[in-house]
Design a protein around this motif. Structure first.
Motif, PDB file in Angstrom:
ATOM      1  N   ASP A 122      91.994 102.505  70.988  1.00 34.45           N
ATOM      2  CA  ASP A 122      91.944 100.767  70.605  1.00 34.45           C
ATOM      3  C   ASP A 122      91.436 100.199  68.996  1.00 34.45           C
ATOM      4  O   ASP A 122      90.788  98.991  69.275  1.00 34.45           O
ATOM      5  CB  ASP A 122      90.347 100.769  71.693  1.00 34.45           C
ATOM      6  N   ARG A 123      91.100 101.615  68.370  1.00 33.07           N
ATOM      7  CA  ARG A 123      91.154 101.043  67.096  1.00 33.07           C
ATOM      8  C   ARG A 123      92.006  99.638  66.372  1.00 33.07           C
ATOM      9  O   ARG A 123      92.161  99.060  65.559  1.00 33.07           O
ATOM     10  CB  ARG A 123      91.135 101.951  66.200  1.00 33.07           C
ATOM     11  N   HIS A 124      93.690  99.580  67.126  1.00 33.25           N
ATOM     12  CA  HIS A 124      94.205  99.633  66.151  1.00 33.25           C
ATOM     13  C   HIS A 124      94.750  98.671  67.594  1.00 33.25           C
ATOM     14  O   HIS A 124      95.807  97.845  66.880  1.00 33.25           O
ATOM     15  CB  HIS A 124      95.361 100.009  65.127  1.00 33.25           C
ATOM     16  N   ALA A 157     100.454 104.888  63.904  1.00 31.60           N
ATOM     17  CA  ALA A 157      99.743 105.192  65.061  1.00 31.60           C
ATOM     18  C   ALA A 157      99.077 105.800  63.608  1.00 31.60           C
ATOM     19  O   ALA A 157      97.986 105.962  63.222  1.00 31.60           O
ATOM     20  CB  ALA A 157      99.388 106.141  65.990  1.00 31.60           C
ATOM     21  N   ILE A 158      99.386 107.305  63.091  1.00 26.14           N
ATOM     22  CA  ILE A 158      98.386 107.365  61.859  1.00 26.14           C
ATOM     23  C   ILE A 158      98.784 107.336  60.682  1.00 26.14           C
ATOM     24  O   ILE A 158      97.663 106.299  59.877  1.00 26.14           O
ATOM     25  CB  ILE A 158      99.210 108.840  61.480  1.00 26.14           C
ATOM     26  N   ALA A 159      99.733 106.224  60.277  1.00 33.13           N
ATOM     27  CA  ALA A 159     100.229 104.873  59.194  1.00 33.13           C
ATOM     28  C   ALA A 159      99.135 103.999  59.338  1.00 33.13           C
ATOM     29  O   ALA A 159      98.632 103.971  57.998  1.00 33.13           O
ATOM     30  CB  ALA A 159     101.143 104.374  59.407  1.00 33.13           C
ATOM     31  N   GLN A 160      99.094 103.832  60.760  1.00 31.94           N
ATOM     32  CA  GLN A 160      97.630 102.591  60.937  1.00 31.94           C
ATOM     33  C   GLN A 160      95.997 102.967  60.329  1.00 31.94           C
ATOM     34  O   GLN A 160      95.421 102.813  60.132  1.00 31.94           O
ATOM     35  CB  GLN A 160      97.899 101.966  61.529  1.00 31.94           C
ATOM     36  N   LEU A 161      96.248 104.480  60.615  1.00 32.13           N
ATOM     37  CA  LEU A 161      94.493 105.047  60.828  1.00 32.13           C
ATOM     38  C   LEU A 161      94.102 105.102  59.213  1.00 32.13           C
ATOM     39  O   LEU A 161      93.108 104.869  58.378  1.00 32.13           O
ATOM     40  CB  LEU A 161      94.324 106.412  61.208  1.00 32.13           C
ATOM     41  N   PHE A 162      94.858 104.944  58.443  1.00 30.43           N
ATOM     42  CA  PHE A 162      94.896 105.308  56.937  1.00 30.43           C
ATOM     43  C   PHE A 162      95.009 103.599  56.268  1.00 30.43           C
ATOM     44  O   PHE A 162      94.842 103.566  55.275  1.00 30.43           O
ATOM     45  CB  PHE A 162      96.723 105.857  56.420  1.00 30.43           C
ATOM     46  N   THR A 204      84.644  97.678  66.541  1.00 34.11           N
ATOM     47  CA  THR A 204      84.248  96.859  65.805  1.00 34.11           C
ATOM     48  C   THR A 204      84.294  95.412  66.952  1.00 34.11           C
ATOM     49  O   THR A 204      84.782  95.863  68.161  1.00 34.11           O
ATOM     50  CB  THR A 204      85.253  96.026  64.651  1.00 34.11           C
ATOM     51  N   ASP A 205      84.186  94.356  66.378  1.00 33.02           N
ATOM     52  CA  ASP A 205      84.467  93.343  67.774  1.00 33.02           C
ATOM     53  C   ASP A 205      85.986  94.004  68.119  1.00 33.02           C
ATOM     54  O   ASP A 205      86.545  93.287  69.840  1.00 33.02           O
ATOM     55  CB  ASP A 205      83.837  91.464  67.213  1.00 33.02           C
ATOM     56  N   ARG A 206      86.515  93.711  67.358  1.00 31.79           N
ATOM     57  CA  ARG A 206      88.173  93.214  67.527  1.00 31.79           C
ATOM     58  C   ARG A 206      89.013  94.314  68.802  1.00 31.79           C
ATOM     59  O   ARG A 206      89.178  95.091  69.398  1.00 31.79           O
ATOM     60  CB  ARG A 206      89.194  93.385  65.756  1.00 31.79           C
ATOM     61  N   MET A 207      87.920  95.964  68.601  1.00 33.79           N
ATOM     62  CA  MET A 207      87.780  97.042  68.858  1.00 33.79           C
ATOM     63  C   MET A 207      87.363  96.661  70.292  1.00 33.79           C
ATOM     64  O   MET A 207      88.162  96.705  71.156  1.00 33.79           O
ATOM     65  CB  MET A 207      87.122  98.214  68.328  1.00 33.79           C
ATOM     66  N   ARG A 257     100.964  90.107  65.250  1.00 31.18           N
ATOM     67  CA  ARG A 257      99.534  90.369  65.640  1.00 31.18           C
ATOM     68  C   ARG A 257      98.704  89.982  64.368  1.00 31.18           C
ATOM     69  O   ARG A 257      97.802  89.409  63.849  1.00 31.18           O
ATOM     70  CB  ARG A 257      99.445  91.147  65.897  1.00 31.18           C
ATOM     71  N   GLU A 258      98.994  90.994  63.189  1.00 37.36           N
ATOM     72  CA  GLU A 258      98.019  91.177  62.453  1.00 37.36           C
ATOM     73  C   GLU A 258      98.431  90.020  61.277  1.00 37.36           C
ATOM     74  O   GLU A 258      96.813  89.317  60.922  1.00 37.36           O
ATOM     75  CB  GLU A 258      98.816  92.539  61.626  1.00 37.36           C
ATOM     76  N   ILE A 259      99.839  89.521  61.263  1.00 32.10           N
ATOM     77  CA  ILE A 259      99.599  88.665  60.501  1.00 32.10           C
ATOM     78  C   ILE A 259      98.955  86.895  61.324  1.00 32.10           C
ATOM     79  O   ILE A 259      98.013  86.249  60.171  1.00 32.10           O
ATOM     80  CB  ILE A 259     101.278  88.007  59.741  1.00 32.10           C
ATOM     81  N   TRP A 260      99.370  87.204  62.083  1.00 30.11           N
ATOM     82  CA  TRP A 260      98.533  85.845  62.862  1.00 30.11           C
ATOM     83  C   TRP A 260      96.487  85.502  62.625  1.00 30.11           C
ATOM     84  O   TRP A 260      96.198  85.119  62.226  1.00 30.11           O
ATOM     85  CB  TRP A 260      99.143  86.071  64.632  1.00 30.11           C
TER      86      TRP A 260
END
Length: 436
Positions: free
Chosen positions: A18-20, A29-34, A144-147, A314-317
């Motif tokens: 849920d962090r990302h 997932a590993i890349a996104q955490l960093f 965060t609110d997004r998480m 989604r990130e760009i949006w």
């Protein structure tokens, strides 16, 4: 609840953390955490090396022969990269983890004590009660609110209306409820997002469940879902993430179970007729002032469900809808709008398996072919198809060529007003492509 020593290699960093939000695999997932928490990840890795142990066992649940990490993904990731530094997402991080591994005192652990929970609902209940205190990256990071929103969208758990309860009440009133108990947590998970609820003909508005399609068709669709879940034809595994939810809903759609997308006007007209007319002596209230939204994409729910393969979209949006302001970042916004348009178009082409698209096709040509297919499928009207086709004319101010110039031309000035007009024109097209 059980604590077990599990091989580090059997633990999978959660792609649906849920962090990302949902990603396609562990590597992503590993890349996104960093990408989002590199400073904290480095601090945590140093702390693990300095102490030589993990103070709080990760929370995991079984998935075949492996175990998905529900909580403790950052700790698990750091240990995995200390064990194999080459798995780090960048050369710099590979060097960092190689150096840290050399500083590990004693034998590096091949196994890790984990808390194993087989009941995924219990896993979500535990997650709901955790995540307090950052401690410079060593402790658990506050959501965060997004998480928190990712968690609610994935699980359906919230302090508001219990959708499953309301559905069961309506089915019982219509004498359509199954004899067996409906797993409410699974039903809430399936109907956790408004766009998913809408496909069944229901909506949650101002804390109330409303029917937005024909009542008979809607109740029949909900009865089918309730029956599938009560008889265990559909289990938690079948509605665990967005992709699995969409697969099940699409299957129901192909079987003709879902209500047709036709507004339910009868009740609306009756309700309107029941409203007493305003007395002539009372002046009409002043209309509310429109909210001036400083970003390109208005603060509107476009009904998009974000499965793993749309993570970058989604990130760009979200950058265009919530973070980048037109007044301050017009150049960045113009580039991202061009990228979003192309990624959305490519998503439609790949998901629909649209033929007649050549690798060297220009974006304008691809947009035209996708728009033509959308019209053929009855998703856009002929008038809107004509509007999209006009975007191919390079001499027009509002055109795809304008977006290309925003990206490539050193002498082309970016106009926030033109960007807003471009979005107003492209919004329906982009949303349909993302929903493919």
């Amino acid at each position: 609840m059980a604590y077990r020593q599990l091989p580090l290699g059997s633990l999978i960093v959660n792609p649906a953390n849920d962090r990302h939000g949902e990603l396609e695999n562990e590597t992503a997932a590993i890349a996104q955490l960093f990408a989002t928490q590199e400073t904290h990840m480095r601090a945590l890795a140093k702390d693990l090396v300095a102490k030589g142990e993990v103070f709080e066992p990760p929370l995991v649940y079984p998935a075949g022969d492996a175990f998905i990490v529900a909580d403790g993904n950052r700790r698990t990731t750091c240990l995995k990269l200390l064990a194999s530094p080459r798995r780090a997402p960048t050369i710099e991080l590979q060097q960092f983890f190689a150096e840290q591994r050399q500083q590990w005192i004693g034998k590096f652990p091949e196994k890790l004590e984990c808390r194993v929970e087989s009941d995924r609902d219990r896993v979500d209940d535990i997650l709901y009660r955790r995540h307090t205190g950052v401690q410079g990256g060593i402790g658990q990071s506050t959501w965060t609110d997004r998480m928190k929103n990712n968690f609610v969208i994935r699980t359906g758990k919230s302090a508001g209306l219990n959708v499953a309860d309301e559905i069961e009440k309506r089915l019982r009133a219509a004498k359509m409820a199954p004899l067996r108990r409906i797993p409410r947590s699974n039903l809430n998970r399936l109907l956790s997002a408004e766009s998913l609820r809408n496909r069944f003909g229901i909506s949650v508005r101002k804390g109330k469940l409303e029917l937005i399609r024909d009542e008979t068709d809607t109740l029949r669709a909900l009865q089918r879902v309730a029956s599938d879940m009560a008889t265990r034809v559909i289990t938690l595994d079948d509605v665990w993430d967005t992709d699995s939810k969409l697969e099940y809903i699409d299957q129901l759609d192909s079987e003709g179970v879902l209500p047709k997308v036709t507004p339910k006007l009868k009740n609306a007209l009756s309700a309107a007729a029941a409203v007493p007319p305003v007395a002539a002596s009372k002046p009409n209230p002043k209309p509310a002032k429109p909210i001036i939204w400083p970003h390109l994409i208005p603060h509107v729910d476009y009904g998009i469900v974000w499965p793993a393969h749309l993570h970058r979209h989604r990130e760009i949006w979200e950058e265009l809808q919530f973070r980048l302001e037109l007044a301050s970042h017009p150049n960045a916004i113009s580039v991202l709008l061009r990228v979003l348009l192309e990624l959305s178009t490519d998503n439609y082409i790949s998901r629909i398996k649209l033929v007649g698209i050549h690798p060297n096709d220009k974006l304008a040509n691809k947009v035209a072919k996708v728009a033509a297919d959308l019209h053929t499928q009855g998703k856009i009207e002929k008038k809107y198809l004509s509007v999209i086709n006009k975007l191919q004319h390079g001499d027009a101010i509002l055109s795809i060529d304008t977006l290309n110039r925003y990206v490539h031309s050193p002498n082309f000035n970016v106009s926030p007003a033109h960007l807003k007009m471009l979005w107003a024109t492209l919004a329906d097209y982009v949303v349909l492509c993302l929903k493919a």
